[in-house]
Design an enzyme around this catalytic site. Structure first.
Site, PDB file in Angstrom:
ATOM      1  N   TYR A 103      -2.429 -11.911 -76.381  1.00  7.19           N
ATOM      2  CA  TYR A 103      -3.429 -11.324 -77.269  1.00  7.19           C
ATOM      3  C   TYR A 103      -4.653 -10.868 -76.490  1.00  7.19           C
ATOM      4  CZ  TYR A 103      -5.825 -15.959 -77.466  1.00  7.19           C
ATOM      5  OH  TYR A 103      -6.464 -17.130 -77.165  1.00  7.19           O
ATOM      6  N   MET A 104      -5.263  -9.834 -76.991  1.00  7.57           N
ATOM      7  CA  MET A 104      -6.502  -9.299 -76.442  1.00  7.57           C
ATOM      8  C   MET A 104      -7.621  -9.584 -77.433  1.00  7.57           C
ATOM      9  SD  MET A 104      -8.219  -7.562 -74.094  1.00  7.57           S
ATOM     10  CE  MET A 104      -7.323  -6.287 -73.181  1.00  7.57           C
ATOM     11  N   HIS A 148      10.294 -23.303 -61.653  1.00  8.32           N
ATOM     12  CA  HIS A 148      10.733 -22.884 -62.990  1.00  8.32           C
ATOM     13  C   HIS A 148       9.676 -22.074 -63.733  1.00  8.32           C
ATOM     14  CE1 HIS A 148       8.569 -26.593 -64.200  1.00  8.32           C
ATOM     15  NE2 HIS A 148       8.466 -26.027 -65.381  1.00  8.32           N
ATOM     16  N   GLN A 156       3.106 -21.411 -72.708  1.00  4.35           N
ATOM     17  CA  GLN A 156       3.638 -22.501 -73.520  1.00  4.35           C
ATOM     18  C   GLN A 156       2.481 -23.127 -74.305  1.00  4.35           C
ATOM     19  OE1 GLN A 156       5.283 -24.955 -70.317  1.00  4.35           O
ATOM     20  NE2 GLN A 156       3.521 -26.300 -70.370  1.00  4.35           N
ATOM     21  N   TRP A 214      -9.785 -18.375 -83.830  1.00  5.77           N
ATOM     22  CA  TRP A 214      -8.449 -17.775 -83.675  1.00  5.77           C
ATOM     23  C   TRP A 214      -7.630 -18.014 -84.938  1.00  5.77           C
ATOM     24  CZ3 TRP A 214      -3.619 -20.392 -81.651  1.00  5.77           C
ATOM     25  CH2 TRP A 214      -2.567 -19.465 -81.561  1.00  5.77           C
ATOM     26  N   GLU A 237      -1.555 -30.889 -70.428  1.00  3.34           N
ATOM     27  CA  GLU A 237      -0.543 -31.638 -71.165  1.00  3.34           C
ATOM     28  C   GLU A 237      -1.178 -32.880 -71.766  1.00  3.34           C
ATOM     29  OE1 GLU A 237       2.659 -32.209 -68.466  1.00  3.34           O
ATOM     30  OE2 GLU A 237       1.663 -33.740 -67.278  1.00  3.34           O
ATOM     31  N   HIS A 271       2.956 -24.054 -59.113  1.00  2.09           N
ATOM     32  CA  HIS A 271       3.153 -23.313 -60.363  1.00  2.09           C
ATOM     33  C   HIS A 271       2.050 -22.279 -60.614  1.00  2.09           C
ATOM     34  CE1 HIS A 271       6.387 -25.966 -61.111  1.00  2.09           C
ATOM     35  NE2 HIS A 271       5.707 -26.948 -61.659  1.00  2.09           N
TER      36      HIS A 271
END
Length: 515
Positions: A392-393, A196, A386, A504, A234, A258
């Site tokens: 973004y750079m 997925h 996610q 950020w 997670e 994945h």
């Protein structure tokens, strides 16, 4: 759903034909939480043929009414319109079997589907009816299920396609065994192995981003890139699934499939075709070439961790298990584009946040420290999968005001606010995308057998070494970034340089961040 609007697939022939979907393992968690809600999402967006019928097959002794009752709570979370949910459920039926290879039950199901096919042929004039089988079942019953479908339930009036869920084995030998079982009955044209992550928006975006922008393709090589990092985090542990997880561990569960699949798309050469009939095989050919350029991982290229309290999960029987819940792995792609560039995979459970991302750190700006009299932070391209879809750079600008020292800021695109927020719609989920791809016959986002074999060839030796030598993982606290030594190990192995002064700004708050 009487008035059916045109969609981007309305011109394709399969949308004008009949369709019967069979969800195998219909009473299980995967089917209830993922498969059926994804089918409902497609149905509500008019992306399934209007005459579609859906049969669930499982061993549970329930009937159609009971299945619908079990599904409804999960479906109403996906679509808020009760009329649409009711319409969808009216198309959902159930067939019980004593086991997944019960030929009599499969024959009964085939008769019911044939009755449906005859009905729409008579009333709608459909001469062609296709069948889609979704294997939401463990791999140990793939073979008997496939044999029963092949002998009793294939379509005689259209295509028959199979969607198969991971895991595809625990090592090279078990993977080959599963491939051989399914290969007895189906080939690559009707077998779709689903991962997925390959259906996520930002992964599917890689083709356009890499090969549709002249600036990006020119810097994606060993001359400009310091390291490539792929991260999965997670904030929760096994939570009652420890019995299953303990048999696999974080490398098998996340990194070997994945993250490795995402890395192949990020680093592969440009195929001759990216869309159209032949694109799927051409893309998968390039992914295999990346894997063929990677040597098998050795133990000195692996860092393992396990969170405190892992063995408290009652479903874990081995209370001295060395199963890693955290791992960092370094490898290299030995081709002219990427030779010498460290590729680092990092994955962990019970960490400080939920996140999956690709991060490319570029080399130092030439003579930057001499020119500006201070350290110049390295540029980074970050693609978040996610929880938020974001690109973004990290770029250097002058410090605002009277100062002139370089500081880092972002050139950023956030998908939800840029493309979906004002329209009142949302990005489709990965399973919905992939199911639609199968119906369209598009294979690019599915894993081919030679990809699986080569992926296991890379990781099987080190996995067997960890098991054989009982390598003990380093313990880390729940809710942390992982073992204390992990960051230093990753930085040493990758040459990554963290800019501790970087903050950020997400539009609401400023916060420091790390990969």
């Amino acid at each position: 759903m009487n008035d059916i609007p045109d969609t981007h697939v309305s011109h394709e022939e399969w949308t004008k034909e009949g369709l019967a979907i069979v969800v195998i393992g219909a009473s299980g968690d995967l089917a209830k939480k993922k498969t059926y809600p994804s089918l409902l999402s497609l149905f509500s967006d008019y992306l399934l043929p209007p005459n579609v019928i859906i049969y669930g097959y499982a061993r549970s002794n329930i009937n159609t009414v009971q299945l619908r009752e079990k599904l409804r709570p999960y479906l109403t979370k996906t679509v808020k319109d009760d009329d649409v949910v009711d319409d969808f459920l009216s198309r959902c039926h159930y067939q019980a079997g004593s086991d997944y290879g019960d030929s009599r039950s499969w024959h009964d199901l085939d008769e019911k589907i044939v009755e449906f096919e005859d009905e729409i042929a008579r009333t709608k004039g459909f001469a062609k009816v296709n069948r889609l089988f979704y294997f939401a079942i463990p791999p140990n019953v793939f073979a008997e299920t496939g044999e029963a479908i092949k002998t009793s339930c294939m379509s005689s009036k259209g295509f028959s396609r199979m969607i198969v869920e991971k895991p595809f084995g625990k090592d090279l030998e078990s993977c080959k065994e599963i491939l051989a079982r399914l290969g007895q009955h189906f080939d690559e044209t009707n077998l779709f192995r689903i991962d997925h992550y390959l259906g996520k928006e930002m992964v599917q975006n890689l083709m356009v981003m890499r090969f549709g922008n002249i600036w990006m393709e020119s810097i994606m090589n060993r001359n400009y890139v310091q390291c490539v990092m792929l991260t999965f985090k997670e904030p929760f542990g096994t939570e009652g699934r420890g019995g299953y997880f303990d048999q696999y561990g974080i490398i098998r569960d996340i990194i070997q499939n994945h993250l490795l699949q995402v890395m192949c798309l990020l680093c592969m050469e440009c195929p001759n075709k990216l869309d159209g009939i032949d694109a799927g095989e051409k893309i998968r050919d390039e992914k295999v070439r990346v894997l063929e350029a990677i040597n098998p991982v050795t133990l000195d290229e692996v860092f393992l961790g396990q969170y405190e309290g892992y063995h408290d999960d009652e479903t874990i029987t081995n209370k001295n298990s060395n199963c890693p819940t955290f791992a960092a792995v370094r490898c290299f792609i030995n081709n002219p584009r990427w030779a010498g560039v460290p590729i680092v995979f990092k994955a962990g459970k019970a960490l400080n946040e939920r996140k999956a991302e690709m991060r490319i750190q570029f080399k130092d700006a030439p003579a930057g420290e001499f020119l500006f009299g201070t350290k110049v932070p390295r540029n980074e391209l970050v693609i978040k999968l996610q929880p938020d879809e974001l690109i973004y750079m990290k770029s250097n600008i002058k410090t605002p005001g009277f100062a002139s020292a370089p500081i880092q800021s972002e050139l950023q695109v956030q998908y939800d606010t840029r493309y979906f927020e004002q329209n009142g719609v949302s990005n489709p989920d990965a399973y919905s995308r992939l199911i639609l791809d199968v119906l369209r016959g598009k294979s690019a986002a599915f894993v081919r057998s030679d990809e699986l074999i080569r992926a296991w060839e890379i990781f099987t030796p080190v996995l067997h070494c960890i098991d054989r030598e009982n390598v003990r993982p380093r313990v880390y606290k729940t809710g942390s970034r992982g073992p204390d030594e992990a960051d230093a190990w990753i930085n040493e192995k990758s040459g990554y340089v963290r800019n501790d002064d970087y903050v950020w700004y997400d539009g609401n708050i400023c916060r420091k961040t790390g990969f």
